[in-house]
Design an enzyme around this catalytic site. Structure first.
Site, PDB file in Angstrom:
ATOM      1  N   CYS A 108       0.940  -1.241   0.022  1.00 15.16           N
ATOM      2  CA  CYS A 108      -0.133  -0.019   0.571  1.00 15.16           C
ATOM      3  C   CYS A 108       0.757   1.426   0.553  1.00 15.16           C
ATOM      4  CB  CYS A 108      -0.952   0.315   1.181  1.00 15.16           C
ATOM      5  SG  CYS A 108      -2.375  -1.199   1.065  1.00 15.16           S
ATOM      6  N   HIS A 243      -2.845   7.710   3.298  1.00 14.36           N
ATOM      7  CA  HIS A 243      -3.463   6.353   3.083  1.00 14.36           C
ATOM      8  C   HIS A 243      -4.646   6.205   3.521  1.00 14.36           C
ATOM      9  CE1 HIS A 243      -3.919   2.039   1.619  1.00 14.36           C
ATOM     10  NE2 HIS A 243      -3.646   1.409   2.511  1.00 14.36           N
ATOM     11  N   ASN A 273     -10.567   0.324   0.878  1.00 14.34           N
ATOM     12  CA  ASN A 273      -9.064   0.889   0.684  1.00 14.34           C
ATOM     13  C   ASN A 273      -8.251   0.339  -0.734  1.00 14.34           C
ATOM     14  OD1 ASN A 273      -6.814  -0.201   0.860  1.00 14.34           O
ATOM     15  ND2 ASN A 273      -5.919  -1.044   2.939  1.00 14.34           N
TER      16      ASN A 273
HETATM   17  N1  COA Z   1     -18.485  -7.918   9.999  1.00 17.96           N
HETATM   18  C1  COA Z   1     -18.546  -8.098  11.688  1.00 17.96           C
HETATM   19  N2  COA Z   1     -17.971  -8.525  12.410  1.00 17.96           N
HETATM   20  C2  COA Z   1     -16.508  -9.208  12.361  1.00 17.96           C
HETATM   21  C3  COA Z   1     -16.085  -8.836  11.203  1.00 17.96           C
HETATM   22  C4  COA Z   1     -17.027  -7.898  10.402  1.00 17.96           C
HETATM   23  N3  COA Z   1     -16.634  -7.879   8.447  1.00 17.96           N
HETATM   24  N4  COA Z   1     -15.228  -8.533  11.239  1.00 17.96           N
HETATM   25  C5  COA Z   1     -15.204  -9.027  12.483  1.00 17.96           C
HETATM   26  N5  COA Z   1     -15.626  -8.925  13.476  1.00 17.96           N
HETATM   27  C6  COA Z   1     -15.955  -9.807  14.486  1.00 17.96           C
HETATM   28  C7  COA Z   1     -15.047 -10.512  15.062  1.00 17.96           C
HETATM   29  O1  COA Z   1     -14.551 -11.443  14.690  1.00 17.96           O
HETATM   30  C8  COA Z   1     -15.055  -9.954  16.181  1.00 17.96           C
HETATM   31  O2  COA Z   1     -15.817 -11.004  17.085  1.00 17.96           O
HETATM   32  P1  COA Z   1     -15.690 -10.927  18.895  1.00 17.96           P
HETATM   33  O3  COA Z   1     -15.766 -10.090  19.543  1.00 17.96           O
HETATM   34  O4  COA Z   1     -17.459 -12.036  19.191  1.00 17.96           O
HETATM   35  O5  COA Z   1     -14.761 -12.113  18.592  1.00 17.96           O
HETATM   36  C9  COA Z   1     -15.372  -8.844  16.059  1.00 17.96           C
HETATM   37  O6  COA Z   1     -15.640  -8.104  15.368  1.00 17.96           O
HETATM   38  C10 COA Z   1     -14.113  -7.836  16.639  1.00 17.96           C
HETATM   39  O7  COA Z   1     -12.674  -7.796  15.924  1.00 17.96           O
HETATM   40  P2  COA Z   1     -11.564  -7.306  15.378  1.00 17.96           P
HETATM   41  O8  COA Z   1     -11.106  -8.529  14.741  1.00 17.96           O
HETATM   42  O9  COA Z   1     -10.442  -7.095  16.839  1.00 17.96           O
HETATM   43  O10 COA Z   1     -11.896  -6.128  15.151  1.00 17.96           O
HETATM   44  P3  COA Z   1     -11.395  -4.889  15.315  1.00 17.96           P
HETATM   45  O11 COA Z   1     -12.525  -3.348  16.029  1.00 17.96           O
HETATM   46  O12 COA Z   1      -9.815  -4.475  15.304  1.00 17.96           O
HETATM   47  O13 COA Z   1     -11.189  -4.361  13.621  1.00 17.96           O
HETATM   48  C11 COA Z   1     -10.614  -4.391  11.107  1.00 17.96           C
HETATM   49  C12 COA Z   1     -10.673  -5.526  12.209  1.00 17.96           C
HETATM   50  C13 COA Z   1      -9.798  -5.016  10.497  1.00 17.96           C
HETATM   51  C14 COA Z   1     -11.229  -3.124  10.907  1.00 17.96           C
HETATM   52  C15 COA Z   1      -9.250  -3.088  11.697  1.00 17.96           C
HETATM   53  O14 COA Z   1      -8.359  -3.890  12.592  1.00 17.96           O
HETATM   54  C16 COA Z   1      -8.374  -2.854  11.101  1.00 17.96           C
HETATM   55  O15 COA Z   1      -9.014  -2.244  10.253  1.00 17.96           O
HETATM   56  N6  COA Z   1      -7.208  -2.543  11.082  1.00 17.96           N
HETATM   57  C17 COA Z   1      -6.551  -2.533  10.344  1.00 17.96           C
HETATM   58  C18 COA Z   1      -6.560  -3.708   8.793  1.00 17.96           C
HETATM   59  C19 COA Z   1      -5.753  -2.574   7.142  1.00 17.96           C
HETATM   60  O16 COA Z   1      -5.792  -1.172   7.738  1.00 17.96           O
HETATM   61  N7  COA Z   1      -5.145  -3.003   6.534  1.00 17.96           N
HETATM   62  C20 COA Z   1      -4.961  -2.814   5.094  1.00 17.96           C
HETATM   63  C21 COA Z   1      -3.272  -2.192   6.111  1.00 17.96           C
HETATM   64  S1  COA Z   1      -2.673  -1.441   4.576  1.00 17.96           S
END
Ligand code: COA
Length: 318
Positions: A108, A243, A273
């Protein structure tokens, strides 16, 4: 270098969070509150080459150059369905230029890698004008039966034409070796000699929380380092063009820098993204909307698989 032209192209199909919730165990409230994304554009009738060519043509037109005036074409791309030739070669065939072409994969942060290489080429007098095209379809390496990554990624292309100038005040690329934070292995043919199990390919895996933490940490570290190097303070930056990975990541960086919200333009709400294409698309949208004035100081910052980060401070001169 200075930026003399911008262009972008998004797929025609808009896919809302509700459309994803029809076949994934997710919902609009979860996606928009955790990421800021409300809809994204995904390829349906067009190819990535179509988008890249359209963004390139717009950038050339905006620069007032014809294709023969381009001395290098650099394409930033993580993956597409051509293993070979490089995307940049295919793009140049369509736009009608005849310059050296190469691709780079900086995840990215690829736009910043391309800027660093372009700056070096311009400094050594090997080029006058360089086309940088970031063309990405990360949606094609998501598992569309699972909700973890398919809600985040989308498709599109952004391009800039750069030429000689002194608008680039600082640029900084870093890599912290960490293969596992985001990894996706392409499946290739197997030779009759390969021992089964030696090279097992992994589908896309992402540790979202770790990416989040590293993104905020590396972006603010890089921005501070460049500000120290140049004497350009956080207050002197007019816009932070970051980004577009997650609105919460952008907010965290903004809070660390203690800067007002209006300085952090976003389009992630409607684009998702788009990997390295995200910053040049946003730049093109800001310029087209008349939001960038000559003399504005911009801070760019991106991060991604590697774990890589890239940042720059550049004056808007167009
Ligand atoms: N819809 C609904 N629930 C979801 C889900 C979705 N799409 N994805 C995960 N969950 C659930 C999980 O299973 C978890 O459930 P639990 O609490 O019962 O275990 C809960 O939501 C929280 O998941 P978590 O992974 O801790 O959420 P988060 O707040 O960290 O958000 C991301 C997840 C991926 C959105 C976040 O971590 C993020 O954006 N990270 C950066 C990723 C990124 O930018 N990547 C590209 C880099 S270039």
């Amino acid at each position: 270098m200075k930026i003399i032209g911008t262009g972008s192209a998004l797929p025609s199909l808009e896919v809302t969070n509700d459309m994803l919730a029809e076949f994934l165990d997710t919902n609009d409230e979860w996606i928009s509150s955790r990421t800021g994304i409300r809809s994204r554009r995904l390829r349906s009738t067009e190819t990535l080459v179509d988008l890249a060519v359209s963004a390139s043509r717009s950038a050339l037109e905006s620069a007032g150059l014809n294709p023969e005036e381009i001395d290098f074409c650099i394409c930033s791309n993580v993956a597409n369905n051509y293993v070979t030739p490089a995307m940049s070669c295919i793009i140049q065939q369509h736009i009608g230029s005849h310059c050296p072409c190469f691709d780079l994969n900086g995840a990215c942060a690829g736009f910043l890698d391309a800027m660093e290489v372009a700056e070096a080429l311009l400094k050594t007098d090997r080029a006058e004008n360089i086309l940088i095209v970031c063309a990405e379809e990360p949606s094609r390496f998501c598992n569309w039966e699972r909700r973890e990554t398919s809600i985040l990624f989308a498709d599109g292309a952004g391009a800039v034409v750069v030429s000689k100038g002194d608008a680039l005040k600082a640029i900084r690329l870093t890599t912290v070796p960490n293969r596992d934070v985001i990894v996706y292995q392409r499946r290739l043919e197997t030779t009759p000699f390969e021992v089964p199990g030696v090279d097992v390919t992994e589908p896309l895996k992402m540790n979202g929380r770790e990416v989040f933490r590293m993104a905020v940490e590396t972006s603010q570290r890089d921005l501070h380092a460049m500000m120290e190097e140049t004497g350009i303070s956080a207050d002197m930056i007019d816009y932070y063009v970051l980004h577009q990975a997650n609105l919460r990541i952008i907010s965290s960086i903004r809070e660390h820098l203690g800067q007002p919200e209006y300085k952090f333009p976003t389009n992630i709400e409607r684009t998702g993204n788009i990997s390295s294409a995200s910053i040049p698309i946003l730049l093109d949208e800001l310029y087209s909307a008349g939001r960038l004035k000559k003399g504005d100081m911009l801070a760019l910052s991106a991060f991604g698989a590697g774990f890589v980060s890239g940042s720059a401070i550049i004056e808007w001169t167009k």
